[in-house]
Design a protein around this motif. Structure first.
Motif, mmCIF file in Angstrom:
data_model
loop_
_atom_site.group_PDB
_atom_site.id
_atom_site.type_symbol
_atom_site.label_atom_id
_atom_site.label_comp_id
_atom_site.label_asym_id
_atom_site.label_seq_id
_atom_site.Cartn_x
_atom_site.Cartn_y
_atom_site.Cartn_z
ATOM 1 N N ALA A 12 7.047 80.675 38.082
ATOM 2 C CA ALA A 12 6.089 80.935 39.152
ATOM 3 C C ALA A 12 4.740 81.412 38.597
ATOM 4 O O ALA A 12 3.687 80.832 38.902
ATOM 5 C CB ALA A 12 6.682 81.982 40.092
ATOM 6 N N ALA A 13 4.773 82.454 37.773
ATOM 7 C CA ALA A 13 3.519 83.036 37.279
ATOM 8 C C ALA A 13 2.799 82.062 36.338
ATOM 9 O O ALA A 13 1.586 81.866 36.452
ATOM 10 C CB ALA A 13 3.811 84.360 36.564
ATOM 11 N N ASN A 33 11.133 76.322 27.698
ATOM 12 C CA ASN A 33 12.362 75.877 27.013
ATOM 13 C C ASN A 33 13.267 75.026 27.910
ATOM 14 O O ASN A 33 14.196 74.393 27.431
ATOM 15 C CB ASN A 33 13.134 77.082 26.461
ATOM 16 N N GLY A 34 13.008 74.991 29.208
ATOM 17 C CA GLY A 34 13.890 74.237 30.113
ATOM 18 C C GLY A 34 13.490 72.773 30.237
ATOM 19 O O GLY A 34 12.464 72.350 29.715
ATOM 20 N N ARG A 39 12.521 76.512 37.614
ATOM 21 C CA ARG A 39 13.953 76.493 37.976
ATOM 22 C C ARG A 39 14.354 77.658 38.877
ATOM 23 O O ARG A 39 15.177 77.519 39.762
ATOM 24 C CB ARG A 39 14.814 76.474 36.703
ATOM 25 N N ASN A 50 11.863 82.242 49.269
ATOM 26 C CA ASN A 50 11.170 83.287 50.030
ATOM 27 C C ASN A 50 9.898 83.608 49.227
ATOM 28 O O ASN A 50 9.881 84.491 48.398
ATOM 29 C CB ASN A 50 12.112 84.498 50.129
ATOM 30 N N ALA A 157 4.454 84.451 30.101
ATOM 31 C CA ALA A 157 4.981 84.424 31.481
ATOM 32 C C ALA A 157 6.447 84.018 31.418
ATOM 33 O O ALA A 157 6.894 83.112 32.116
ATOM 34 C CB ALA A 157 4.176 83.433 32.320
ATOM 35 N N GLY A 167 18.691 79.723 31.092
ATOM 36 C CA GLY A 167 18.034 79.662 29.788
ATOM 37 C C GLY A 167 17.005 80.748 29.573
ATOM 38 O O GLY A 167 16.025 80.551 28.866
ATOM 39 N N ALA A 335 22.028 89.019 38.825
ATOM 40 C CA ALA A 335 20.858 89.802 39.288
ATOM 41 C C ALA A 335 19.719 88.873 39.678
ATOM 42 O O ALA A 335 19.574 87.787 39.117
ATOM 43 C CB ALA A 335 20.394 90.731 38.181
ATOM 44 N N ASN A 377 8.773 89.644 44.711
ATOM 45 C CA ASN A 377 8.680 89.279 43.294
ATOM 46 C C ASN A 377 7.804 88.053 43.092
ATOM 47 O O ASN A 377 7.014 88.000 42.150
ATOM 48 C CB ASN A 377 10.080 89.112 42.693
ATOM 49 N N PHE A 378 7.904 87.083 43.994
ATOM 50 C CA PHE A 378 6.999 85.938 43.869
ATOM 51 C C PHE A 378 5.555 86.360 44.096
ATOM 52 O O PHE A 378 4.654 85.910 43.406
ATOM 53 C CB PHE A 378 7.397 84.794 44.806
HETATM 54 P P1 FAD Z 1 10.296 82.831 35.765
HETATM 55 O O1 FAD Z 1 10.097 82.178 37.064
HETATM 56 O O2 FAD Z 1 11.642 83.326 35.397
HETATM 57 O O3 FAD Z 1 9.771 81.836 34.638
HETATM 58 C C1 FAD Z 1 9.875 82.129 33.268
HETATM 59 C C2 FAD Z 1 9.941 80.823 32.503
HETATM 60 O O4 FAD Z 1 9.835 81.106 31.098
HETATM 61 C C3 FAD Z 1 11.257 80.098 32.704
HETATM 62 O O5 FAD Z 1 11.024 78.769 33.107
HETATM 63 C C4 FAD Z 1 11.922 80.169 31.339
HETATM 64 O O6 FAD Z 1 12.700 79.028 31.066
HETATM 65 C C5 FAD Z 1 10.718 80.258 30.408
HETATM 66 N N1 FAD Z 1 11.054 80.846 29.090
HETATM 67 C C6 FAD Z 1 11.767 81.961 28.850
HETATM 68 N N2 FAD Z 1 11.872 82.138 27.524
HETATM 69 C C7 FAD Z 1 11.194 81.134 26.923
HETATM 70 C C8 FAD Z 1 10.961 80.779 25.559
HETATM 71 N N3 FAD Z 1 11.438 81.500 24.544
HETATM 72 N N4 FAD Z 1 10.244 79.661 25.306
HETATM 73 C C9 FAD Z 1 9.751 78.887 26.316
HETATM 74 N N5 FAD Z 1 9.956 79.181 27.625
HETATM 75 C C10 FAD Z 1 10.667 80.300 27.920
HETATM 76 N N6 FAD Z 1 11.868 86.348 44.287
HETATM 77 C C11 FAD Z 1 11.249 86.255 45.473
HETATM 78 O O7 FAD Z 1 10.152 86.791 45.638
HETATM 79 N N7 FAD Z 1 11.828 85.553 46.516
HETATM 80 C C12 FAD Z 1 13.042 84.930 46.394
HETATM 81 O O8 FAD Z 1 13.496 84.240 47.327
HETATM 82 C C13 FAD Z 1 13.737 85.074 45.159
HETATM 83 N N8 FAD Z 1 14.969 84.535 45.004
HETATM 84 C C14 FAD Z 1 15.573 84.602 43.790
HETATM 85 C C15 FAD Z 1 16.834 84.033 43.636
HETATM 86 C C16 FAD Z 1 17.465 84.066 42.408
HETATM 87 C C17 FAD Z 1 18.829 83.478 42.261
HETATM 88 C C18 FAD Z 1 16.824 84.688 41.297
HETATM 89 C C19 FAD Z 1 17.467 84.738 39.935
HETATM 90 C C20 FAD Z 1 15.576 85.283 41.447
HETATM 91 C C21 FAD Z 1 14.942 85.257 42.692
HETATM 92 N N9 FAD Z 1 13.684 85.847 42.884
HETATM 93 C C22 FAD Z 1 13.082 85.764 44.097
HETATM 94 C C23 FAD Z 1 12.943 86.471 41.759
HETATM 95 C C24 FAD Z 1 11.896 85.463 41.236
HETATM 96 O O9 FAD Z 1 12.534 84.223 41.019
HETATM 97 C C25 FAD Z 1 11.269 85.936 39.939
HETATM 98 O O10 FAD Z 1 10.799 87.252 40.050
HETATM 99 C C26 FAD Z 1 10.112 85.018 39.548
HETATM 100 O O11 FAD Z 1 10.610 83.718 39.322
HETATM 101 C C27 FAD Z 1 9.419 85.521 38.293
HETATM 102 O O12 FAD Z 1 8.447 84.589 37.927
HETATM 103 P P2 FAD Z 1 8.005 84.466 36.411
HETATM 104 O O13 FAD Z 1 7.074 83.316 36.351
HETATM 105 O O14 FAD Z 1 7.561 85.773 35.897
HETATM 106 O O15 FAD Z 1 9.342 84.104 35.611
#
Ligand code: FAD
Length: 395
Positions: A12-13, A33-34, A39, A50, A157, A167, A335, A377-378
């Protein structure tokens, strides 16, 4: 020469930040990495994502510094993201407590982010894992599973550790540590509780049943459903309180939060004193829960008439304050979020830039800012991504 920005993580971020930078003329590459982008977004909200909440406030977030999230949340609000969703004519609805979900599918949000990235000519390199990051004279050198990549700026991110089957990796925290940035202790949040085997033996009979309750730990409380499962306790109220729970803490469950039980018993004594207590309680609680509470000696298997006033006040106390000490949580496996992370002390709250390492940024869940259940969180992912991107644009 045009600056090369690498964003690690197509979640997302990362995607949102990339799209803003790309559309402002920056050369942006996102590595992940995915196989598939976003995902967690696809899995979120039971597949309906949400994506934000109508009532966003710093009080809905946990962090060592509760003020840190304020600036970013103010600069890019829920209304800004809703406007973007509206531009794409994505249908959505409010479920409860201001939580906004897609009507059709979480895929709508991923498609929107991908389209925004496409508009900004963002390069996506999937199945490319970041293994290490080093500083060089002109910026950074990334060691990836597809060889080295150089960058002038790096935006981390990488999210948290929840749902390891997607992953997840701890690389974001490792990068922080490598650059001597503090990381606050991490643990699973928004997660079901497990129970001591003896209590689980009894409570697992209730698997599938949920009750509307008020759940509290210390000074924090949430009203909502508590779901009994084969492994312990879940449901929205439990997930919410789990983020505030520390090992050994008592969880207080008020099983009848909206009822004056003393009045209820007074009325029942007038109308049905000869009835079994369990029959009377079945008017306000599920029958199977009552049987279990009898097994736990919280409710006595007697008539209401036989229940003396001292016993009645004890029963009222127990129903208002059923105390359970969880064995633990189900951990990262189930979690929704990772609590803790890159310390806010190390970052600028306005820009998400590291205070000590120029051109290194952290956004989204990897930062020590975690939201409640309900789209928070989003919204943090969108707001922190925007803060970072606008800093780079205005530099
Ligand atoms: P992420 O979305 O987790 O993205 C991080 C990315 O970094 C991933 O694609 C990962 O593969 C990649 N990555 C990690 N390590 C590496 C590496 N070494 N090299 C390359 N790439 C890497 N929040 C809400 O607000 N509303 C909801 O409805 C909600 N539902 C959820 C349901 C579930 C089942 C889960 C698990 C979480 C939910 N959340 C929800 C929380 C929300 O998904 C996360 O807080 C949000 O996705 C965080 O965004 P982000 O971009 O920081 O990290």
């Amino acid at each position: 020469m045009q600056q090369k920005i690498i964003i690690i993580g197509a979640g997302a971020a990362g995607l949102f930040c990339a799209s803003i930078l790309g559309q402002n003329g920056f050369n942006v590459t996102v590595i992940d990495n995915g196989k598939k982008v976003g995902r967690k977004i696809l899995m979120s909200g039971g597949g309906y994502c949400n994506f934000t909440n109508l009532n966003i406030d710093a009080g809905n977030y946990l962090s060592n510094n509760p003020h840190f999230c304020k600036s970013a949340l103010k600069r890019y609000t829920q209304w800004d993201f809703i406007q973007l969703v509206n531009q794409y004519q994505i249908a959505y609805h409010e479920k409860e407590h201001g939580q906004l979900f897609c009507d059709v599918s979480a895929q709508n949000i991923v498609d929107m982010l991908l389209n925004e990235c496409h508009k900004g000519h963002v390069t996506l390199k999937m199945q490319t894992e970041l293994l290490d990051l080093k500083q060089t004279e002109s910026g950074f050198l990334l060691d990836t599973s597809h060889g080295p990549i150089s960058a002038n700026k790096v935006i981390v991110a990488t999210g948290g550790l929840s749902m390891p089957r997607l992953g997840t990796t701890p690389i974001g925290y490792k990068i922080a540590e490598r650059f001597h940035l503090p990381v606050t202790p991490i643990r699973a949040g928004l997660v079901p509780f497990t129970l001591q085997p003896t209590l689980l033996d009894i409570l697992s009979q209730l698997a599938g049943i949920s009750v509307f309750a008020n759940v509290s730990v210390k000074h924090q409380q949430f009203k909502g459903n508590v779901l009994f499962t084969h492994r312990g306790l879940s449901g929205p109220a439990i997930l919410q309180i789990s983020s505030y729970w520390q090992a050994g803490d008592i969880v207080h469950i008020n099983l009848v939060p909206d009822l004056d039980l003393a009045d209820f018993f007074d009325q029942q004594r007038e109308q049905a004193a000869n009835q079994q207590l369990k029959t009377i309680l079945a008017k306000i609680l599920p029958k199977r829960l009552i049987e279990v509470l009898i097994e736990l000696h919280i409710i006595e298997d007697i008539t209401l008439k036989q229940l003396n006033l001292k016993q009645q006040s004890q029963l009222i106390e127990q129903l208002y304050d059923w105390q359970i000490i969880p064995n633990g949580t189900e951990g990262y496996r189930t979690a929704e979020v990772t609590l803790g992370g890159v310390s806010t002390d190390a970052l600028s709250s306005k820009t998400m830039a590291s205070k000590s390492i120029p051109d290194l940024y952290f956004i989204g869940e990897v930062v020590d800012v975690s939201g409640w259940l309900g789209g928070y969180n989003f919204q943090w992912a969108w707001s922190s991504a925007y803060a970072c991107a606008s800093e780079i644009i205005n530099e």
